[in-house]
Every structure is written in structure tokens, then in C-alpha cells.
Write an enzyme that holds these catalytic residues in place. Sequence first.
Site, PDB file in Angstrom:
ATOM      1  N   HIS A   5      -5.272  12.809  10.806  1.00  0.00           N
ATOM      2  CA  HIS A   5      -3.872  12.920  11.233  1.00  0.00           C
ATOM      3  C   HIS A   5      -2.935  12.917  10.038  1.00  0.00           C
ATOM      4  CE1 HIS A   5      -4.412   8.386  11.401  1.00  0.00           C
ATOM      5  NE2 HIS A   5      -3.359   8.481  10.623  1.00  0.00           N
ATOM      6  N   ARG A   9       7.267   9.074   9.475  1.00  0.00           N
ATOM      7  CA  ARG A   9       8.136   8.023   9.990  1.00  0.00           C
ATOM      8  C   ARG A   9       9.358   8.681  10.624  1.00  0.00           C
ATOM      9  NH1 ARG A   9       6.120   6.092   5.087  1.00  0.00           N
ATOM     10  NH2 ARG A   9       4.777   4.265   5.380  1.00  0.00           N
ATOM     11  N   GLU A  62       0.843  11.371  13.690  1.00  0.00           N
ATOM     12  CA  GLU A  62       1.101   9.954  14.021  1.00  0.00           C
ATOM     13  C   GLU A  62       2.568   9.669  13.722  1.00  0.00           C
ATOM     14  OE1 GLU A  62      -0.853   7.319  11.343  1.00  0.00           O
ATOM     15  OE2 GLU A  62      -0.382   5.530  12.495  1.00  0.00           O
ATOM     16  N   ASN A  66       9.736   2.409  13.037  1.00  0.00           N
ATOM     17  CA  ASN A  66      10.011   1.017  12.650  1.00  0.00           C
ATOM     18  C   ASN A  66      11.220   0.532  13.425  1.00  0.00           C
ATOM     19  OD1 ASN A  66       8.044   0.310  10.508  1.00  0.00           O
ATOM     20  ND2 ASN A  66       8.892   2.132   9.511  1.00  0.00           N
ATOM     21  N   HIS A  80       5.053  20.468   4.955  1.00  0.00           N
ATOM     22  CA  HIS A  80       5.276  20.786   6.367  1.00  0.00           C
ATOM     23  C   HIS A  80       4.024  20.494   7.186  1.00  0.00           C
ATOM     24  CE1 HIS A  80       3.911  24.659   4.459  1.00  0.00           C
ATOM     25  NE2 HIS A  80       3.014  24.546   5.403  1.00  0.00           N
ATOM     26  N   GLU A 123       5.805  24.555  10.398  1.00  0.00           N
ATOM     27  CA  GLU A 123       5.475  25.975  10.210  1.00  0.00           C
ATOM     28  C   GLU A 123       4.718  26.467  11.431  1.00  0.00           C
ATOM     29  OE1 GLU A 123       2.593  26.692   7.115  1.00  0.00           O
ATOM     30  OE2 GLU A 123       3.323  28.717   6.798  1.00  0.00           O
TER      31      GLU A 123
HETATM   32  C1  LIG Z   1      -3.319   3.492  12.914  1.00  0.00           C
HETATM   33  C2  LIG Z   1      -3.434   4.077  11.526  1.00  0.00           C
HETATM   34  O1  LIG Z   1      -3.537   5.479  11.636  1.00  0.00           O
HETATM   35  C3  LIG Z   1      -2.253   3.811  10.669  1.00  0.00           C
HETATM   36  O2  LIG Z   1      -1.772   4.684   9.977  1.00  0.00           O
HETATM   37  S1  LIG Z   1      -1.632   2.199  10.617  1.00  0.00           S
HETATM   38  C4  LIG Z   1      -1.099   2.160   8.909  1.00  0.00           C
HETATM   39  C5  LIG Z   1      -0.008   1.172   8.680  1.00  0.00           C
HETATM   40  N1  LIG Z   1       1.175   1.534   9.414  1.00  0.00           N
HETATM   41  C6  LIG Z   1       2.181   0.652   9.532  1.00  0.00           C
HETATM   42  O3  LIG Z   1       2.122  -0.480   9.108  1.00  0.00           O
HETATM   43  C7  LIG Z   1       3.404   1.200  10.268  1.00  0.00           C
HETATM   44  C8  LIG Z   1       4.662   0.393   9.984  1.00  0.00           C
HETATM   45  C9  LIG Z   1       5.044   0.306   8.499  1.00  0.00           C
HETATM   46  N2  LIG Z   1       6.279  -0.423   8.380  1.00  0.00           N
HETATM   47  C10 LIG Z   1       5.230   1.698   7.907  1.00  0.00           C
HETATM   48  O4  LIG Z   1       6.347   2.231   7.974  1.00  0.00           O
HETATM   49  O5  LIG Z   1       4.215   2.257   7.407  1.00  0.00           O
HETATM   50  C11 LIG Z   1       0.277   1.148   7.195  1.00  0.00           C
HETATM   51  O6  LIG Z   1      -0.506   0.596   6.439  1.00  0.00           O
HETATM   52  N3  LIG Z   1       1.343   1.809   6.747  1.00  0.00           N
HETATM   53  C12 LIG Z   1       1.618   1.897   5.310  1.00  0.00           C
HETATM   54  C13 LIG Z   1       1.612   3.340   4.870  1.00  0.00           C
HETATM   55  O7  LIG Z   1       1.865   3.602   3.695  1.00  0.00           O
HETATM   56  O8  LIG Z   1       1.326   4.214   5.735  1.00  0.00           O
HETATM   57 NI    NI Z   2      -2.518   6.590  10.134  1.00  0.00          NI
END
Ligand SMILES: C[C@@H](O)C(=O)SC[C@H](NC(=O)CC[C@H](N)C(=O)O)C(=O)NCC(=O)O
Ligand code: NI
Length: 146
Positions: A5, A9, A62, A66, A80, A123
Site C-alpha cells: 500500500h 495523511r 492507506e 490524525n 502521484h 494519475e
Molecule cells: C497499519 C500499517 O500499514 C501502518 O502504516 S501503521 C504505521 C504507523 N502509523 C501511525 O502511527 C499513524 C499515525 C501517525 N501519527 C502518523 O501520522 O503516521 C506509523 O508508524 N506511522 C509513522 C510513519 O512514518 O508512517
Molecule cells: Ni502502512
Amino acid sequence: MQYLHTMVRVRDLEKSLDFYCNKLGLEEVNRYDVEAGRFTLVFLAAPNDIERAKEKDGPMVELTYNWDPEEYDGGRNFGHLAYLVDDIYASCQKLMDAGVAINRPPRDGHMAFVRSPDGISIELLQRGEALGPQEPWSSMENTGSW
Ligand SMILES: C[C@@H](O)C(=O)SC[C@H](NC(=O)CC[C@H](N)C(=O)O)C(=O)NCC(=O)O
Ligand code: NI
């Protein structure tokens, strides 16, 4: 190894789901509300990928939301998300009818670009067309470096 994936954000989850699902046509596969981390993850897949995605074996986007507002500067390093469509003109018409601007119209019947509410570039590529670069690089030999 297998592609799984791409995580993006999003500032507004409902607006993003309206764009990615109602307008672009992706379908929700899974959703996780994480109280401890104060965020929500929503996994989306294209219709052709949905069955594999449900088995956690297909390509997905994904969305990470937040709950506490953050600034997301537009990292130039991210390019993209690309999707193959059966009829690029019909896809663009559906998006325009839903109020989505076509930033790069499919003049060549090959490639079009739109943007998500967060400015993520999407795209659209016509199924059956070459996946290589078109104008203005059409004369460029694809050395795999474009
Ligand atoms: C489920 C799996 O596919 C993930 O990507 S979870 C990864 C995790 N995500 C978060 O903690 C989401 C909230 C965080 N505040 C954020 O914005 O990333 C993570 O480790 N994220 C850090 C990153 O750099 O992706
Ligand atoms: Ni992920």
C-alpha cells in the site's frame, strides 16, 4: 516481496473518503480507530483489486487521519498515485460531473491527472496504452530513468 500500500495523511477524512470513494471509485476495505494514538486508518482499494485487498494481498491506499490537526507540507519527493482505467474520457467526465478539476486533461487519450482534497496527485492511465512517458518526452528512449 510484494507491493502492499501507499499511505497518505489526510486533513479531512470525510472529504477524502468522498473524493477517493464517491468520486474516484475506490472502495473501503478496512478501518482502524486507534484511541491511544489518536488516529484513524482507512484502507481503500480499486474495484479490480478489492478481493485481493480483502485477503491483505492486493494494492491499497492507506489514509491516515490524525485526530489532532497537523500541518502537512507538500513534500516534492512524493509524486502521484496511478490507476489504470477502461475509458479515460468517461472517467474524467464522471470526475468533472462530480466537481473535480482535471488538472491535466487526457488530450492524448492516454494520461490525465486530478488532485485529492489534500493536493495528492492522481494519475489516470488508459488501459491498453503504453505505460511509458508521453509528450514532451515521447522521443526519449525509455532508459528506465524517467
Ligand atoms: C497499519 C500499517 O500499514 C501502518 O502504516 S501503521 C504505521 C504507523 N502509523 C501511525 O502511527 C499513524 C499515525 C501517525 N501519527 C502518523 O501520522 O503516521 C506509523 O508508524 N506511522 C509513522 C510513519 O512514518 O508512517
Ligand atoms: Ni502502512
